[in-house]
Design an enzyme around this catalytic site. Structure first.
Site, PDB file in Angstrom:
ATOM      1  CG  ASN A  88      39.504  80.197 -20.226  1.00  0.00           C
ATOM      2  OD1 ASN A  88      40.155  81.223 -20.322  1.00  0.00           O
ATOM      3  ND2 ASN A  88      38.873  79.650 -21.259  1.00  0.00           N
ATOM      4  CB  SER A 139      41.330  88.639 -14.438  1.00  0.00           C
ATOM      5  OG  SER A 139      40.743  89.914 -14.292  1.00  0.00           O
ATOM      6  CE1 TYR A 176      34.849  90.675 -19.829  1.00  0.00           C
ATOM      7  CE2 TYR A 176      36.243  92.625 -19.970  1.00  0.00           C
ATOM      8  CZ  TYR A 176      36.093  91.249 -20.047  1.00  0.00           C
ATOM      9  OH  TYR A 176      37.174  90.453 -20.343  1.00  0.00           O
ATOM     10  CE  LYS A 211      36.588  88.673 -17.062  1.00  0.00           C
ATOM     11  NZ  LYS A 211      36.935  87.239 -16.922  1.00  0.00           N
ATOM     12  CB  THR A 264      40.273  84.271 -28.790  1.00  0.00           C
ATOM     13  OG1 THR A 264      39.611  85.342 -28.096  1.00  0.00           O
ATOM     14  CG2 THR A 264      41.647  84.054 -28.171  1.00  0.00           C
TER      15      THR A 264
END
Length: 279
Positions: free
Chosen positions: A82, A133, A147, A151, A182
């Site tokens: 993660n 992902s 980024y 991924k 988050t």
């Protein structure tokens, strides 16, 4: 009771997954760069939680921690990879160090984690490997090229490896959340701005980030508790889904991107066939 290994367990989705697992009575090997953030879990759950300090980009240290987990806990049913971060900026704005960090954390580290745990999972007769992902593993937005590169790269690796390890009872699932509430935005790496991009989509994204003070997920669609619960539940789905989109934004944008890609492919079908040897 099952045993999970969770990287990036001190915050965000990783923390939520760890907490839910512990509450239901499972055992968690929680790995993080800052293990002091896990002290409350150790105090509350005692031997039910196993912790280790780790920067997952340190491959030698990663392998050592993985070996310790399996040696000390005996069996790991699910590995939840993660740890990750985001970077914002046009490709030419990105500094070399930021590029290297994105690739190291979001792509190389999961690759090396998978390589480290597969021999153990194979030896014990199987297990699950769940990789975080993002919907950004199948779509793209301007200003996040590195980024997306990291991924898309990890998705290609995991899809290939899933077929390699299936004969050993090992299943891989790629988790593709949309935007979740988050603290992900707080850890963004933001490239120095070039004036040339001020009036472009990249410039507008940068302006939005500045306007929100980096709090990009405050009004996000995704509920972290529900996302974590879906991740945990996915470990019991047989056969394991290769990809699991989480969030209406993820489903909608990925579906649209796939439809556009298929349309692009069909539009060039005659060119593709024209390059074959004549029969």
């Amino acid at each position: 009771m099952s045993t999970w290994l969770v990287t990036g367990a001190s915050s965000g989705i990783g923390r939520e997954v760890a907490e839910q697992l512990l509450r239901r009575g499972d055992r968690v090997a929680a790995v993080a760069r800052r293990t002091e953030r896990l002290n409350d879990l150790v105090k509350q759950y005692g031997d039910q939680v196993w912790t280790a300090q780790l920067d997952v980009t340190d491959t030698a240290a990663l392998r050592a921690v993985v070996d310790r987990v399996f040696a000390e806990l005996g069996r790991v049913d699910v590995v939840f990879s993660n740890a990750g971060s985001g970077a914002v900026g046009a490709a030419e704005e990105m500094e070399d160090a930021a590029i290297e960090q994105q690739i190291a954390l979001n792509m190389t580290a999961p690759i090396q984690l998978a390589r480290a745990v597969i021999p153990h999972l194979r030896a014990q007769g199987g297990g699950r490997f769940i990789q975080t992902s993002t919907m950004g593993g199948q779509i793209t937005t301007p200003g996040a090229s590195m980024y997306h590169a990291s991924k898309w790269g990890v998705e290609g690796f995991m899809e290939s490896v899933a077929a390699e390890v299936a004969p050993f009872g090992i299943a891989i699932t790629l988790i593709e959340p949309g935007v979740v509430r988050t603290d992900f935005g707080a850890s963004l790496s933001i490239a120095p701005a070039l004036d040339a991009y001020a009036a472009t989509p990249v410039g507008r994204i940068r302006h939005y980030i500045e306007a929100t003070g980096g709090n990009l997920t405050a009004e996000a669609t995704g509920d972290p508790a529900k996302v974590a619960a879906a991740i945990i539940d996915s470990a019991d789905i047989n056969p394991a889904p290769l990809r699991l989109a989480l969030g209406s934004d993820s489903y909608t944008t990925i579906k649209s991107a796939l439809e556009r890609r298929l349309a692009d492919l069909e539009s060039t079908k005659s060119i593709a066939f024209s390059t074959d040897y004549a029969k």
